[in-house]
Design a protein around this motif. Structure first.
Motif, mmCIF file in Angstrom:
data_model
loop_
_atom_site.group_PDB
_atom_site.id
_atom_site.type_symbol
_atom_site.label_atom_id
_atom_site.label_comp_id
_atom_site.label_asym_id
_atom_site.label_seq_id
_atom_site.Cartn_x
_atom_site.Cartn_y
_atom_site.Cartn_z
ATOM 1 N N ILE A 126 0.862 -1.184 0.000
ATOM 2 C CA ILE A 126 0.000 0.000 0.000
ATOM 3 C C ILE A 126 0.896 1.231 0.000
ATOM 4 O O ILE A 126 1.684 1.452 0.923
ATOM 5 C CB ILE A 126 -0.945 0.018 1.216
ATOM 6 C CG1 ILE A 126 -1.847 -1.218 1.206
ATOM 7 C CG2 ILE A 126 -1.788 1.298 1.221
ATOM 8 C CD1 ILE A 126 -2.746 -1.334 2.430
ATOM 9 N N VAL A 148 3.618 -1.078 3.955
ATOM 10 C CA VAL A 148 2.914 0.203 3.849
ATOM 11 C C VAL A 148 3.955 1.302 3.679
ATOM 12 O O VAL A 148 4.870 1.433 4.505
ATOM 13 C CB VAL A 148 2.042 0.463 5.092
ATOM 14 C CG1 VAL A 148 1.409 1.851 5.015
ATOM 15 C CG2 VAL A 148 0.963 -0.608 5.219
ATOM 16 N N HIS A 177 -2.970 6.360 8.372
ATOM 17 C CA HIS A 177 -1.531 6.122 8.431
ATOM 18 C C HIS A 177 -1.187 5.219 9.608
ATOM 19 O O HIS A 177 -0.495 4.203 9.451
ATOM 20 C CB HIS A 177 -0.778 7.453 8.591
ATOM 21 C CG HIS A 177 -0.854 8.349 7.395
ATOM 22 N ND1 HIS A 177 -0.195 9.558 7.339
ATOM 23 C CD2 HIS A 177 -1.501 8.238 6.220
ATOM 24 C CE1 HIS A 177 -0.429 10.138 6.180
ATOM 25 N NE2 HIS A 177 -1.228 9.357 5.480
ATOM 26 N N LEU A 189 -2.605 1.562 9.365
ATOM 27 C CA LEU A 189 -1.904 0.742 8.381
ATOM 28 C C LEU A 189 -0.486 0.414 8.837
ATOM 29 O O LEU A 189 0.010 -0.700 8.604
ATOM 30 C CB LEU A 189 -1.886 1.456 7.030
ATOM 31 C CG LEU A 189 -3.240 1.517 6.311
ATOM 32 C CD1 LEU A 189 -3.173 2.472 5.117
ATOM 33 C CD2 LEU A 189 -3.661 0.127 5.835
ATOM 34 N N TRP A 190 0.186 1.372 9.463
ATOM 35 C CA TRP A 190 1.527 1.087 9.982
ATOM 36 C C TRP A 190 1.475 -0.039 11.024
ATOM 37 O O TRP A 190 2.329 -0.930 11.047
ATOM 38 C CB TRP A 190 2.128 2.342 10.603
ATOM 39 C CG TRP A 190 2.838 3.219 9.619
ATOM 40 C CD1 TRP A 190 3.540 2.831 8.515
ATOM 41 C CD2 TRP A 190 2.900 4.648 9.649
ATOM 42 N NE1 TRP A 190 4.038 3.928 7.847
ATOM 43 C CE2 TRP A 190 3.672 5.055 8.511
ATOM 44 C CE3 TRP A 190 2.404 5.628 10.493
ATOM 45 C CZ2 TRP A 190 3.942 6.388 8.233
ATOM 46 C CZ3 TRP A 190 2.680 6.961 10.228
ATOM 47 C CH2 TRP A 190 3.432 7.335 9.103
ATOM 48 N N SER A 244 1.031 -3.295 9.270
ATOM 49 C CA SER A 244 2.242 -3.764 8.585
ATOM 50 C C SER A 244 3.243 -4.341 9.571
ATOM 51 O O SER A 244 4.041 -5.226 9.221
ATOM 52 C CB SER A 244 2.876 -2.619 7.792
ATOM 53 O OG SER A 244 3.398 -1.618 8.648
#
Length: 517
Positions: A328, A353, A337, A340-341, A344
């Motif tokens: 991504i 990401v 942000h 998603l971090w 990951s």
């Protein structure tokens, strides 16, 4: 020759925040290839690279009225990729970081719109058509109507307004009507520029332009209804006879896997198997286990709600529990942000990401990906799916706007299709479609056939530019049909459209322009 001036808030490579910048860079280029004199005018932002600033040539200096004040306006010029670009220079308005989102955007873009019209007599270019794009240029048509129609230089100019994303409209307090726009209250009506007791630049462009377009046929239909209309559906429905949708294209010289300098290794339709080497190199670069047989699912997008990120987060664990890696790349809302971090970190073996978005890295992702996921809630056109096909990645899309117009879901019974799609905006419908695509991925013979198919698809600007040419000519059709009907029987509209776009250098009155066999 038809002369067209593109008026926009951005144009790649000088200033770009999204697809608008790409369109303003590539469509005029193709129009010039097809014989039109297409040029571009944008603000001179301080964020424009010094590489380009050093090449700018001074053109002229004028004073631009912003209601009761006169503001400095310099015009500089640069030819890029064969297209003349003009830059409106005023450091008070444009010497600051970023392009949009400032406290005085109403004044900045009111100045820009007025400056476009003021500088025309001084730059040795008298366009037949002012082609305005998105809310930043929405006041051009209004100013032309209110302040310039009595001037012979402008009286026969036509305007087209193109909507790239209806969500962003440029809505400001009504106090600017006199103080910035120098308009009387006759314009502040429901049939004018008034919008819920405010002033709406997007609505202004839609209302006062001769024709209105948007960037796909499906989106042109969708925005006339409340779900997609962003409170302008009634205005757009009232202009349905003047509203059309023309799908965007991409620049095949820029987006070319055979020559793209950003790739690990170049390839084309005949050497598509070399695409796997790009996958291996990207996997190594991002710390994912290298494996050419593991499908790579990519997203290159703004991380905002409208792009379907909520759907992805809802079933992200289920996606990654399958035999797939995911990349991504993007930037947007901080909440996305962080979420998603975190994901990951948990799924470090099959999720990468990358924030913020970087153009050069996006090319590597497109070249490495087997599938591109675009689950947008709405999508006026979308360029990602077009770029993905150019690079041999099959799109997975929600059937909306331009995604619906460009992607036909693969049908295993007929063999037709160039991607995969789901109808309902639903996370589990998306998940089912992803899993369905992965089943076909493991049929290597079929998959190579699909990759070859999408790489051969023509998503360049050639056909769409022809449609814009027809639209420009249609602006003058009514005038000439009327003359043909009222003049001598020997006089008719010529078959070659270019013949009846008049030479406006001397602005001969319409009644004196006759075409005879």
């Amino acid at each position: 020759m038809v002369k067209v001036l593109f008026v926009a808030g951005e144009a790649a490579p000088f200033a770009k925040t999204g697809g608008l910048g790409d369109v303003i860079a590539s469509l005029p280029k193709e129009l010039r290839n097809q014989g039109l004199d297409a040029r571009v005018i944008i603000p001179k932002y301080s964020d424009i690279s010094e590489e380009y600033k050093r090449r700018l040539l001074p053109e002229t200096v004028v004073q631009v009225p912003v209601s009761w004040r006169l503001q400095y306006c310099g015009v500089e010029k640069l030819e890029h990729d064969g297209v003349p670009f003009y830059f409106i220079d005023n450091e008070y308005y444009f010497r600051r970081a970023g392009f949009y989102g400032h406290y005085d955007d109403a004044e900045r873009y009111a100045f820009f719109c007025r400056a476009v019209l003021e500088v025309l007599p001084h730059i040795d270019f008298q366009p037949h058509v002012l082609h305005c794009h998105d809310w930043h240029s929405g006041m051009v048509s209004v100013f032309l109507h209110a302040h310039y129609r009595g001037n012979p230089f402008y009286e026969r100019m036509k305007t087209i307004f193109t909507i790239h994303n209806l969500k962003y409209q440029g809505v400001f307090p009504k106090d600017i009507l006199i103080n910035l726009l120098d308009l009387n209250w006759d314009y502040f009506t429901v049939n004018g520029i008034e919008f819920y007791d405010q002033i709406n630049f997007m609505k202004s462009g839609v209302t006062f332009s001769d024709l209105v377009t948007t960037v796909s046929p499906s989106y042109a239909n969708e925005i006339q209804h409340s779900y997609f209309g962003e409170k302008l559906e009634g205005v757009l429905a009232n202009r349905h006879n003047d509203l059309s949708g023309i799908i965007n294209g991409i620049d095949y010289e820029i987006y070319n896997p055979a020559t793209d300098p950003n790739l690990f290794i170049n390839y084309d339709g005949k050497t598509a198997k070399r695409k796997n080497k790009n996958k291996l190199e990207l996997q190594k670069m991002l710390g994912l286990p290298p494996d050419i047989n593991k499908p790579l699912l990519a997203m290159c997008t703004r991380l905002v709600e409208g792009k379907g990120i909520d759907l992805v987060l809802r079933v992200l664990n289920e996606i990654l529990d399958g035999d797939v890696q995911m990349v991504i790349l993007g930037q947007g809302d901080e909440d996305y942000h962080h979420t998603l971090w975190q994901a990951s970190w948990i799924h470090h073996n099959n999720l990468s990401v990358i924030i913020p978005y970087r153009e050069s890295l996006s090319r590597k992702v497109f070249a490495a990906a087997d599938l591109l996921l675009m689950p947008s809630r709405y999508e006026p056109c979308g360029l990602g799916q077009l770029i993905a096909m150019r690079y041999g990645a099959l799109p997975i899309v929600h059937e909306t706007g331009g995604l619906k117009d460009t992607i036909q879901s693969y049908n295993e019974f007929t063999g037709e299709g160039n991607g995969f799609s789901f109808t309902n905006y639903n996370a589990h419908d998306m998940l089912y479609t992803i899993r369905r695509a992965l089943i076909f991925y493991h049929d290597k013979q079929l998959w190579q056939k699909l990759v070859q198919r999408v790489m051969r698809t023509d998503n360049s600007w050639t056909n769409s530019a022809k449609k814009y040419r027809q639209l420009y000519h249609s602006l003058f059709m009514e005038e000439h049909v009327y003359k043909a009907a009222t003049a001598s029987p020997k006089i008719s509209v010529p078959p070659d459209l270019d013949e009846f776009v008049p030479d406006y250098t001397q602005f001969v009155p319409a009644k004196e322009i006759l075409y005879a066999h």
